[in-house]
Structure formats: C-alpha cells, structure tokens
Design a protein around this motif. Structure first.
Motif, mmCIF file in Angstrom:
data_model
loop_
_atom_site.group_PDB
_atom_site.id
_atom_site.type_symbol
_atom_site.label_atom_id
_atom_site.label_comp_id
_atom_site.label_asym_id
_atom_site.label_seq_id
_atom_site.Cartn_x
_atom_site.Cartn_y
_atom_site.Cartn_z
ATOM 1 N N LEU A 36 10.806 3.203 -0.864
ATOM 2 C CA LEU A 36 10.539 3.073 -2.121
ATOM 3 C C LEU A 36 9.304 2.184 -2.488
ATOM 4 O O LEU A 36 8.487 2.687 -3.169
ATOM 5 N N ALA A 37 9.210 1.065 -1.604
ATOM 6 C CA ALA A 37 8.022 0.380 -1.907
ATOM 7 C C ALA A 37 6.743 1.016 -1.469
ATOM 8 O O ALA A 37 5.406 0.926 -2.004
ATOM 9 N N ARG A 38 6.987 2.266 -0.588
ATOM 10 C CA ARG A 38 5.654 2.863 -0.089
ATOM 11 C C ARG A 38 5.520 3.891 -0.891
ATOM 12 O O ARG A 38 4.341 4.601 -0.685
ATOM 13 N N GLY A 39 6.393 4.349 -1.904
ATOM 14 C CA GLY A 39 5.880 4.989 -2.966
ATOM 15 C C GLY A 39 6.954 6.385 -3.191
ATOM 16 O O GLY A 39 6.709 7.116 -4.278
ATOM 17 N N ARG A 40 7.746 6.460 -2.654
ATOM 18 C CA ARG A 40 9.084 7.636 -3.063
ATOM 19 C C ARG A 40 10.286 6.695 -2.899
ATOM 20 O O ARG A 40 10.730 6.029 -2.071
ATOM 21 N N GLY A 41 11.143 7.330 -3.644
ATOM 22 C CA GLY A 41 12.614 6.924 -3.739
ATOM 23 C C GLY A 41 13.373 7.591 -3.204
ATOM 24 O O GLY A 41 13.008 8.891 -2.552
ATOM 25 N N GLN A 78 4.470 14.395 1.950
ATOM 26 C CA GLN A 78 4.809 15.941 2.150
ATOM 27 C C GLN A 78 4.750 16.206 3.885
ATOM 28 O O GLN A 78 5.688 16.745 4.120
ATOM 29 N N ARG A 79 4.134 15.326 4.347
ATOM 30 C CA ARG A 79 4.185 15.710 5.794
ATOM 31 C C ARG A 79 5.202 14.908 6.335
ATOM 32 O O ARG A 79 5.787 15.228 7.211
ATOM 33 N N PHE A 80 5.411 13.751 5.757
ATOM 34 C CA PHE A 80 6.678 13.143 6.308
ATOM 35 C C PHE A 80 8.104 13.959 5.955
ATOM 36 O O PHE A 80 8.873 14.086 6.801
ATOM 37 N N ALA A 81 7.946 14.484 4.759
ATOM 38 C CA ALA A 81 9.227 15.161 4.426
ATOM 39 C C ALA A 81 9.454 16.360 5.573
ATOM 40 O O ALA A 81 10.407 16.590 5.964
ATOM 41 N N ALA A 82 8.169 16.903 5.808
ATOM 42 C CA ALA A 82 8.344 18.288 6.507
ATOM 43 C C ALA A 82 8.889 17.886 7.989
ATOM 44 O O ALA A 82 9.505 18.433 8.540
ATOM 45 N N GLN A 112 0.886 -1.329 0.154
ATOM 46 C CA GLN A 112 0.016 0.004 -0.059
ATOM 47 C C GLN A 112 0.841 1.418 0.052
ATOM 48 O O GLN A 112 1.612 1.456 0.863
ATOM 49 N N GLU A 113 0.577 1.956 -1.115
ATOM 50 C CA GLU A 113 1.420 3.330 -1.257
ATOM 51 C C GLU A 113 0.845 4.432 -0.280
ATOM 52 O O GLU A 113 -0.247 4.487 -0.101
ATOM 53 N N LEU A 114 1.783 5.159 0.123
ATOM 54 C CA LEU A 114 1.131 6.443 0.826
ATOM 55 C C LEU A 114 0.801 7.470 0.023
ATOM 56 O O LEU A 114 1.249 7.729 -1.242
ATOM 57 N N SER A 115 0.169 8.382 0.596
ATOM 58 C CA SER A 115 -0.545 9.540 -0.593
ATOM 59 C C SER A 115 0.464 10.574 -0.869
ATOM 60 O O SER A 115 1.477 10.543 0.029
ATOM 61 N N ASP A 116 0.189 11.501 -1.524
ATOM 62 C CA ASP A 116 1.187 12.746 -1.716
ATOM 63 C C ASP A 116 1.078 13.343 -0.459
ATOM 64 O O ASP A 116 2.068 14.011 -0.169
#
Length: 494
Positions: free
Chosen positions: A173-178, A95-99, A87-91
């Motif tokens: 990466l499996a969750r959606g972002r590299g 964004q919240r994780f990166a912040a 299951q991928e994380l949403s956009d």
C-alpha cells in the motif's frame, strides 16, 4: 494512473510497548529497517527513535500510497506529527508485478496467505520491479523541523516494521497499491491466462478445456503413492560433539578451571554447553523419534497413553537409565539437577530398569490401597505361601488393615517355599515368615531386611534393604508368594 487515485488507505491502532523484543521478525520487516538504517545520517537519532518506539510513544499509524503518518510523543509529553514519504512504483511497475504474481500459483497462494516470500520478490526484480524500498526511497517530514530522520520519524519507521511483520500488504500500500487492487488484478490475470490457454488449445486443434468430472476421474489412473519408508533398524548414533579439549568427567578441566558445569562437579564455566549432555539428548531424541515412526507405521504397538503431567524428575531417571547410562558425568548431572544423591539415583535407575515408570513410582511414592483392596491383598498374602494348610505366613495387621485374625486358605498356591526363613526372618516358630504391614501398600519381614510393596497396578515388588536404604530387588509379579519366596531365598537381582 497514480496510485493515490485508488483511494486506498489504512489506519492501524497504536501498538503496545515493545520491551524485550525486536522490531522485525520477518525478513521483509528486517529489510525495511535495513533501508532506514542505511539511509539515515545520524545514528544517534535512530537510537532515540528506537527507544521512543519501544516505549510505545507512537500513536495510530495511517498508511496511504506514498505516505505513512503518525503522531509521536516526546518524553515531556510534546506531540509531533511525523511523516515518512515512500517512493511509489509506477503504473508499469505494478502491471508487471501483477502479471508476474499471477503467472505462478505459488505466488498467488502466498499473497492470499498474506505472505511475500523471497522468491516472489526475486521474480519481480527480474522484470525490473523492486518491491522493497532502497536508498533514497524513504524521506522524512516532521513537525519538529528536522530535515533528516529525527527521533520521531525514526520511531515511526520502527513501528512500521512491527506492522509489516503482521501484514506485508502495508508495504504494498505504501508503494502505491492496496490489497483490493492487487487481488482484483490477480483474479483477472488468472482468468485471462486460463482463457488464453483455452484459445491456444482450440486454435491448435487441441481440447478447449477439461471438464471437472473428467479431471477428477483421472485420479484413478494416476500412479499410486510410494509406500511408507521402512523403519530403521536402530536410531543411529549422534555425531560426536566432544573435542580433544573437552573434559566431561567432572574432574576438572585441563586449564585448571574445572570440568563441565553441572556434570559431576568442578565446572566453573556457568552457562557453557556440556557436549556430552547434548549428545545424550540428541541420542534420546533419535530413539524416541524412531519409536514414534514405528508406531505410526504399525511396526510396533503404540505405547499406552500416559495421562500424567510431564515430570522432570521422572524424565531424568529415564535418561539416566537408558541413553545416559554410559556417561557417568551426565548421570551425576541429572542426579544433582533433580535433588538426588548418587545412591538415590542408583536406586531410581534400578527401579526404572526393572519396571519403567511404574517401578519408579513404587520406589518413590506410596500407593495406599482402599480398604477392600487391602483386605484382598492380605488374604492373598496369607494363602499364597506354598505350605501345608495352616502354615501360611502370618500377616500382622496394621492400623489401616481390617481387624481380626489373619486370613487362612483351604488350598495354598504359589511357588515352593516351605516357610523358609532365609536371612534371619522372624517367623511363628514353625518356619513360616511373619509379615508386618507398614501401611501404604507395604509389608516387611522383620529381621530379614525384606519388604513387599503393592503397586497401584496390582503387581507385587520385592525390596531388600542394602546400605541402609530400601532398594528394588527384582521384577514385579502378580503372585506375592512367588515374590516373597524369591526374596527370602536370595533369588533376586540384589
């Protein structure tokens, strides 16, 4: 934007068989396996998959957002494509994780070090982002037609746990972002945060920033670091591990099954931990740690570097002579473990107490002097006896000593002895003891049960024959006359 649009993908070569090891060593690898094992309906399929992964049946693993793929081979050689959908994380989640990650330098440093510490996962969960997959986040697709996790998809998941141990970015990466996207976001987030701080400072009349040279100059006005801690007066006592039911005297346990194994006999509980032995090791570690601290702080001079390889037999004697001396059962265990009987260990302990490792070496090893060293040693022996000229002890050369008459000296030195033949030492008829070279840097006074040994460090050691064995009789000295006189007069520790 969907994570798959980023074009991130990574392929990892097949890993070797995992015989004799677990599949997950990091906490996030174990969390991945917990999700697999909690969501699978058939434990038998998991066990079969774990066996296939352990045997190295999983080929190269490809990871892309939302999907992990590999080819898994059965025992009969049949290959199946296995996919695990994640299951991928949403956009918004990303964004919240990166912040969240960019807001703390520790988070950024951990990610740059390819680490996902628990506190980062907790901070992300606090803003509604669950990095680790949960129930329902892993789905299986396999060419074998199974609808739930089969041995092939289970084997793939176990192999992914090994990959996660090496690189937690596999999970991201499996969750959606590299990795590239995440690092770019962290850089942009850090720059934006710094710019916002500068703008806030300027808008409030404060400084817009601090010059680098000014920041470094502030180091001169910062308080000094605290001084080093004082060296403890002693190493302290380890906590007692012996309970009322323990028996460590080697005489047998209270239940009739024997005492502690290897601690003096009678023990039958092979593999059991001996509390007394463990206490000895803890106390020894404390003493050595205190010594290292004292040396590091300059409180005591550093011990000479020992370039000899570690030696279990030597270290056992050190323990028996120091930390374990008050625990007879442990001393007996050390003796048995190094192939010594009680008398051998007693002699070795005595040698250690008199001269440390050098004293033990003189007891258990022969230091054969070079011919020139041997000649000087015998000349020193001949003139070291304090007697009228010509009354020095007779040195009978051995086959490895220079041929010719015994050396003489014009001016004898050493302690008073006058050629005493205490102990029945054979002499020359005028009271002078005769010394017979035994080779290997050893000289014996025939009939006296006395022996001189020359150590590799150039010191002379007295030995006395007790109960049929040669035993160290006292400390070493650079003057063989003093050592021999004390030995023949009985002025020793024997």
């Amino acid at each position: 934007m969907n994570g798959a649009d980023h074009g991130d993908e990574a392929t990892f070569a097949a890993l070797p068989p995992a015989r004799g090891r677990g599949f997950a060593e990091t906490w996030w690898g174990r969390a991945w396996l917990r999700t697999l094992e909690d969501s699978a309906l058939d434990g038998r399929q998991l066990r079969q998959g774990r066996a296939r992964a352990r045997a190295g049946a999983v080929g190269a693993v490809t990871v892309r957002p939302g999907r992990i793929t590999a080819v898994v081979t059965d025992r009969d050689g049949t290959a199946h494509r296995a996919d695990v959908l994640v299951q991928e994380l949403s956009d918004g989640d990303w964004q919240r994780f990166a912040a969240t990650a960019a807001a703390r330098a520790g988070h950024v440093a951990a990610l740059l070090d390819r680490d996902v510490p628990p506190y980062l996962v907790e901070d992300a969960a606090a803003v509604g982002v669950d990095l680790l997959p949960g129930m329902g986040d892993l789905e299986a697709e396999c060419g074998c037609g199974a609808w739930d996790h089969c041995p092939h998809t289970a084997a793939l998941c176990y192999q992914v746990a090994r990959l996660l141990d090496r690189d937690p970015f596999v999970l991201l990466l499996a969750r959606g972002r590299g990795e590239r996207w995440l690092l770019a976001e962290l850089t942009a987030g850090g720059t934006a945060a710094a710019g916002a701080d500068a703008r806030a400072g300027a808008g409030s009349g404060g400084p817009a920033g601090v010059r680098a040279d000014e920041a470094f100059a502030m180091g001169g006005i910062l308080p000094a670091l605290p001084g080093p801690p004082p060296v403890p007066e002693d190493a302290g006592e380890p906590p007692s591990l012996v309970t009322g039911d323990d028996n460590t005297d080697g005489t047998g346990g209270t239940d009739g099954t024997g005492g502690s194994p290897g601690a003096g006999g009678g023990g039958t509980g092979g593999g059991a931990v001996d509390p007394a032995a463990l206490e000895v090791l803890a106390a020894d570690a404390a003493v050595r740690a205190r010594r290292m601290l004292a040396e590091a702080l300059g409180a005591v001079p550093a011990a000479p570097a020992d370039d000899r390889p570690p030696d279990v037999r030597r270290d056992a004697v050190r323990l028996a002579a120091t930390t374990a001396a008050a625990v007879p059962a442990v001393v007996a265990r050390l003796a048995a473990g190094t192939g010594r009987d009680a008398a051998d260990m007693a002699a070795a302990v005595r040698a250690w107490r008199l001269g440390g490792a050098a004293g033990l070496a003189v007891l258990e090893e022969e230091c054969t002097p070079a011919p020139d060293v041997l000649a000087r040693a015998e000349a020193l022996l001949a003139r070291a006896w304090d007697a009228p000229a010509g009354d020095s002890p007779a040195v009978v050369p051995s086959g490895d000593s220079p041929a010719g008459d015994r050396p003489t000296a014009d001016r004898p030195t050493g302690r008073a002895g006058g050629g005493s033949t205490s102990g029945g030492a054979a002499g020359n008829g005028d009271g002078r003891p005769a010394l017979r070279s035994l080779g290997g840097g050893r000289w014996e006074v025939p009939g006296a049960g006395a022996q001189l040994r020359l150590g590799c460090d150039g010191r002379w050691w007295p030995y006395r024959r007790l109960d049929g064995r040669w035993t160290p009789a006292g400390p070493a000295d650079h003057d063989p006359g003093a050592v021999l006189a004390g030995l023949l007069e009985g002025d020793d520790l024997g």
